[in-house]
Enzyme design. Sequence first.
Site, short mmCIF file in Angstrom:
data_model
loop_
_atom_site.label_atom_id
_atom_site.label_comp_id
_atom_site.label_asym_id
_atom_site.label_seq_id
_atom_site.Cartn_x
_atom_site.Cartn_y
_atom_site.Cartn_z
N GLY A 146 7.90 4.02 2.88
CA GLY A 146 8.51 5.25 3.38
C GLY A 146 9.84 4.95 4.04
O GLY A 146 10.33 3.80 3.99
N LEU A 206 0.81 -1.22 0.00
CA LEU A 206 0.00 0.00 0.00
C LEU A 206 0.84 1.26 0.00
O LEU A 206 0.39 2.32 -0.44
CB LEU A 206 -0.92 0.01 1.23
CG LEU A 206 -1.89 -1.16 1.36
CD1 LEU A 206 -2.62 -1.09 2.69
CD2 LEU A 206 -2.87 -1.19 0.20
N ASP A 230 1.14 15.78 13.19
CA ASP A 230 1.38 15.49 11.77
C ASP A 230 0.06 15.46 11.00
O ASP A 230 -0.23 14.51 10.27
CB ASP A 230 2.13 14.17 11.62
CG ASP A 230 2.80 14.02 10.25
OD1 ASP A 230 2.97 15.05 9.56
OD2 ASP A 230 3.14 12.89 9.88
N LYS A 275 1.78 -2.34 9.02
CA LYS A 275 2.84 -1.34 8.90
C LYS A 275 4.12 -1.89 9.53
O LYS A 275 4.11 -2.32 10.69
CB LYS A 275 2.39 -0.06 9.61
CG LYS A 275 3.37 1.10 9.50
CD LYS A 275 2.73 2.34 10.15
CE LYS A 275 3.63 3.56 10.06
NZ LYS A 275 3.00 4.75 10.66
#
Length: 391
Positions: A101, A98, A212, A121
Amino acid sequence: MAARRNRPGFKLSDITGEDADSATAAGLGAGVPTVTAKEWQPRRPVSGTPFANFHKIVDPSGALNFNGKAILHASGVDFSNGASFAINMDQLELQDELGKGAYGTVKRVLHRPTKVAMAMKEIRLELDESKLNAILMELDILHRAVHPSIVEFYGAFFIETCVYYCMEFMDAGSLDKLYGVGVPEDVLARIVASMVRGLKFLKDDLQIIHRDVKPTNVLVNMKGQVKLCDFGVSGQLEKSLAKTNIGCQSYMAPERIKGESQNALSTYTVSSDVWSVGLATIEIGLGAYPYPPETYSNVFAQLQAIVHGDPPVLPAKYTETACDWVSKCLVKRPEGRASYAELLEHPFLVNDAGNTVDMAAWVSRAVAWRDKQREKERQAVLAKEAPPPHE
């Protein structure tokens, strides 16, 4: 919230083999997604691995043991308060990627025991005790952050030098890939109302500032639900002026930009997140980031515009009420900005609460537009890479 966690087809007890209601017996409160800690099988010793030097944190079995507060191991996380998240890699069927980073990757996975799609993640651990404890802090936040405007956390586990978080899979993706279709005012109001409610919950109930807030961290599903993600430390480790490059999109409030430039790093307050909400709202309505990097000679010129220039405004198609709401967020002095409670009491969001908005229909249109754009880009790449025709 307990009903939402234990919706048909997915119960935490399916993952852990325990009754989710035992969380109440552990003193954690009804509705918190926790269960009684279970025994776990030791993993192979880590002597000879990079973690061998961290004997205070890594026990001989290969688990991360955080000062008696939590144990992170191959089968999940066990908190000392009785909470346990026992997902492991063997239960997961890896599907498509998906995102990627600096921290690692995010993949869609299927949790076989429950047939629930999840986003997994991967966080590559830094070999530094403070970073490891930051990861624990994030896990602690994730398992307490139960709210309709926050992406659900299902569990986490540790393998080698990586922690894997399993989160709710939001099947329409992030808002930054969807707003290009155009966002009517009723949809904009519904989106930002969800954002503000989620941020207010984090601040009021968990004493957490997101730090963020931006459209990439606002996820949407095909039902039309809008939820915040990446409010934990992993999304904040690299957020500083020192890491800012031209081409980046800065959502930092003016006082934070000025504070960091003067090494005054204590300038971040909840008002800084309110600025980011306003900037994100402008971007969603405009269909583009309001301080386009390509229009500035360097990153310092871009940051100067944020600090000293007039704040951006919504396009003319939006009402005065919507524009006024955004202006309450984009006040240069942090003490002059609206609070979350004031934003929710503004007519823009009060009116939204009484409206019927077909969010699912808008999301469906936005996803179709996004997919069409991606196909155009794919075709353009193929055309560019194709060999020239023979004469």
